[in-house]
Design an enzyme around this catalytic site. Structure first.
Site, PDB file in Angstrom:
ATOM      1  N   CYS A 123       0.817  -1.219   0.000  1.00  0.00           N
ATOM      2  CA  CYS A 123       0.000   0.000   0.000  1.00  0.00           C
ATOM      3  C   CYS A 123       0.847   1.263   0.000  1.00  0.00           C
ATOM      4  O   CYS A 123       1.691   1.461   0.882  1.00  0.00           O
ATOM      5  CB  CYS A 123      -0.933  -0.012   1.220  1.00  0.00           C
ATOM      6  SG  CYS A 123      -1.931   1.489   1.348  1.00  0.00           S
ATOM      7  N   ARG A 143      -0.055   4.563   3.023  1.00  0.00           N
ATOM      8  CA  ARG A 143       0.069   4.275   4.443  1.00  0.00           C
ATOM      9  C   ARG A 143       0.333   5.464   5.351  1.00  0.00           C
ATOM     10  O   ARG A 143       0.317   5.328   6.572  1.00  0.00           O
ATOM     11  CB  ARG A 143       1.153   3.202   4.655  1.00  0.00           C
ATOM     12  CG  ARG A 143       0.700   1.831   4.253  1.00  0.00           C
ATOM     13  CD  ARG A 143       1.789   0.802   4.513  1.00  0.00           C
ATOM     14  NE  ARG A 143       2.755   0.681   3.431  1.00  0.00           N
ATOM     15  CZ  ARG A 143       3.927   0.067   3.541  1.00  0.00           C
ATOM     16  NH1 ARG A 143       4.314  -0.422   4.699  1.00  0.00           N
ATOM     17  NH2 ARG A 143       4.727  -0.032   2.492  1.00  0.00           N
ATOM     18  N   TRP A 158      -9.316   5.629  -0.168  1.00  0.00           N
ATOM     19  CA  TRP A 158      -9.849   6.201  -1.401  1.00  0.00           C
ATOM     20  C   TRP A 158      -8.966   5.706  -2.535  1.00  0.00           C
ATOM     21  O   TRP A 158      -7.900   5.126  -2.310  1.00  0.00           O
ATOM     22  CB  TRP A 158      -9.867   7.735  -1.338  1.00  0.00           C
ATOM     23  CG  TRP A 158      -8.584   8.333  -0.871  1.00  0.00           C
ATOM     24  CD1 TRP A 158      -7.419   8.479  -1.570  1.00  0.00           C
ATOM     25  CD2 TRP A 158      -8.327   8.835   0.453  1.00  0.00           C
ATOM     26  NE1 TRP A 158      -6.452   9.053  -0.774  1.00  0.00           N
ATOM     27  CE2 TRP A 158      -6.979   9.283   0.459  1.00  0.00           C
ATOM     28  CE3 TRP A 158      -9.093   8.964   1.617  1.00  0.00           C
ATOM     29  CZ2 TRP A 158      -6.387   9.842   1.603  1.00  0.00           C
ATOM     30  CZ3 TRP A 158      -8.492   9.522   2.740  1.00  0.00           C
ATOM     31  CH2 TRP A 158      -7.162   9.955   2.731  1.00  0.00           C
ATOM     32  N   GLU A 168      -5.301   3.199 -10.358  1.00  0.00           N
ATOM     33  CA  GLU A 168      -5.967   1.903 -10.135  1.00  0.00           C
ATOM     34  C   GLU A 168      -7.124   1.742 -11.108  1.00  0.00           C
ATOM     35  O   GLU A 168      -7.390   0.660 -11.612  1.00  0.00           O
ATOM     36  CB  GLU A 168      -6.503   1.813  -8.698  1.00  0.00           C
ATOM     37  CG  GLU A 168      -5.432   1.858  -7.637  1.00  0.00           C
ATOM     38  CD  GLU A 168      -6.046   1.682  -6.248  1.00  0.00           C
ATOM     39  OE1 GLU A 168      -6.354   2.707  -5.612  1.00  0.00           O
ATOM     40  OE2 GLU A 168      -6.234   0.537  -5.818  1.00  0.00           O
TER      41      GLU A 168
END
Ligand code: ARG
Length: 359
Positions: free
Chosen positions: A65, A68, A235, A240
Site C-alpha cells: 500500500c 500508508r 480512497w 488503479e
C-alpha cells in the site's frame, strides 16, 4: 497451536502497550489475563483499544500500500457482537454510507467476530461494491475480474442484468449455513461518470467507476487472532482505475477505442498510441472524481505522501518494509522516488492476508 497463540498474543500486546504508552503494570496485568483466557478457553478477545490499534498497524504494515501515511486515521467500527446475516448486512450498508460520506471518503474498517472453532463469518464479495462480469459468445460483458463470482451469484438466485456496470449483490455466510444474498440499495451507491477536460467525445464511451474501493475478502490478523470478515477502505489512487481497471486487456480494455477516437496510429507501436491513450484516460479519471468532489489521489501526490510516511517512520525508529512491484505506480513509475530505491518485503503482523475463496 496454543503455544503459537500465547506467543503471538504476547508479542502483539507488548508492542501495542509500548506504542500506546501503557505502564509496565498494565502490561503485566493484561498478559496474565490473556494467558488465563487462552489456557482456559483456547482463545482470547481483544479490548476495543487493542482492536483499533491492531487494525491501524495492520494497515501500516501493508507492504503493497502506497497510502500508508494515513494509517493512524482509520475509523474502526467494532461489530464483533453482531450475530446474524441480517445484522451483518445492516453493518455493511452503514460502512458504505459512512465511508462514502457523499464523496469525502473516510478510511474505515468494520470488524466482525473473530474466527473460532464454531464460528466463521465470511463475506464472499472481493469488494463490497464491484461490477458484474458475464461470459458471452462475444467475450466478457462487464468486468472480467468478476466472472466467477457473478456466476456464483446467479447460481444463488441473483437476477443477472447483463449491463457493463451492474453492481453485484452482497453475499454473506455464517458457518456452513446457506449464504444470504442482498442487493445494495441504490441510494448508498456513489459512482463517477468519466469525462475528459478537453475531449468532448470521451463521455460517449459511457465509462464510470464506483467511488469507494472496500476490500472485503481479506483476513485481518492481530496477535494470533483471525478476523475473517473485516472489510476496509481508503480512497482510490487514479491509476488503479485509469491504468488498470479500465485499461488492462483482461479488464475493461478501453485503450484501443480511446486510441481510435484520438485518431492515433494504433497499427504502430512506435506511435506510442497506448501510452497516449492511457494518459488521457487517467487524466479523465482524475478530472471526473475531482469535479464531482469524490476523494482521489494522483500517483505523484501519493508517492510524495509515501515519502513522508517513510520519513516519519524513520524518525520514530521503525523501518518501513514494502513490496516494490506493487508500490511503484503503473504510470510513469520512474518519476517517483519509490522506483529508485529497494524495499525489503518483510511481512510483519498485524496485517491483512488473502484467504481461500469460499466459492
Ligand atoms: N486496486 C483495487 C481496485 O482497483 C483496489 C485496492 C485498494 N485500493 C485503495 N486505494 N485502497 O479496485
Amino acid at each position: 497451536m496454543i503455544n503459537d497463540l500465547l506467543k503471538e498474543a504476547e508479542e502483539f500486546i507488548r508492542s501495542c502497550f509500548r506504542e500506546l504508552n501503557k505502564t509496565e503494570q498494565e502490561l503485566e496485568n493484561r498478559l496474565d489475563e490473556i494467558n488465563q483466557q487462552i489456557l482456559s478457553q483456547g482463545y482470547y478477545g481483544h479490548t476495543a483499544v487493542e482492536l483499533e490499534y491492531g487494525a491501524k498497524v495492520a494497515w501500516r504494515n501493508s507492504n503493497r500500500c502506497i497510502g500508508r501515511l494515513f494509517w493512524d486515521h482509520l475509523t474502526v467500527i467494532d461489530k464483533r457482537s453482531v450475530n446474524t446475516e441480517e445484522e451483518i448486512i445492516e453493518a455493511l450498508f452503514e460502512h458504505i454510507e459512512y465511508a462514502t460520506n457523499k464523496g469525502r471518503i473516510r478510511p474505515t474498517i468494520t470488524i466482525f467476530s473473530q474466527k473460532a472453532p464454531n464460528k466463521t463469518v465470511r463475506i464472499w464479495n472481493h469488494q463490497l461494491v464491484r461490477y458484474a462480469g458475464y461470459k458471452t459468445e462475444q467475450g466478457v460483458l462487464g468486468d472480467p475480474h468478476s466472472v466467477s463470482f457473478t456466476e456464483t451469484c446467479i447460481n444463488l438466485g441473483w437476477e443477472p442484468k447483463f449491463g457493463k456496470f451492474d453492481v453485484l449483490p452482497l453475499v454473506i455466510q455464517i458457518n456452513e449455513n446457506h449464504p444470504k444474498l442482498v442487493e445494495i440499495p441504490e441510494i448508498l451507491l456513489l459512482d463517477v461518470p468519466i469525462r475528459h477536460p478537453q475531449y468532448k467525445w470521451f463521455e460517449d464511451l459511457n465509462l464510470k467507476w464506483y467511488a469507494v474501493p472496500i476490500i472485503s475478502d481479506m483476513i485481518l490478523e492481530i496477535g494470533g487472532i483471525t478476523y475473517s470478515a473485516a472489510p476496509f477502505n481508503g480512497w482510490y489512487m487514479g491509476t488503479e482505475i485509469g491504468a488498470r481497471n479500465l485499461a488492462d486487456e483482461l479488464r475493461y480494455n478501453m485503450l484501443p477505442q480511446i486510441g481510435n477516437l484520438m485518431e492515433l496510429d494504433t497499427k504502430s507501436n512506435i506511435s506510442l498510441w497506448k501510452d497516449r491513450a492511457l494518459l488521457e484516460l487517467n487524466t479523465a479519471v482524475l478530472h471526473s472524481f475531482k469535479e464531482d468532489g469524490v476523494s482521489i489521489v494522483d500517483h505523484h501526490t501519493a508517492a510524495q505522501q509515501f515519502k513522508k510516511f517513510e520519513e516519519k517512520e524513520m524518525e520514530i525508529g521503525r523501518s518501513v518494509s514494502g513490496d516494490w512491484t506493487w508500490l511503484i505506480p503503473p504510470l510513469a513509475p520512474a518519476t517517483t522516488h519509490i522506483f529508485h530505491k529497494p524495499y525489503t518485503n518483510e511481512i510483519i503482523k498485524p496485517n491483512y492476508f488473502y484467504q481461500p475463496k469460499p466459492y
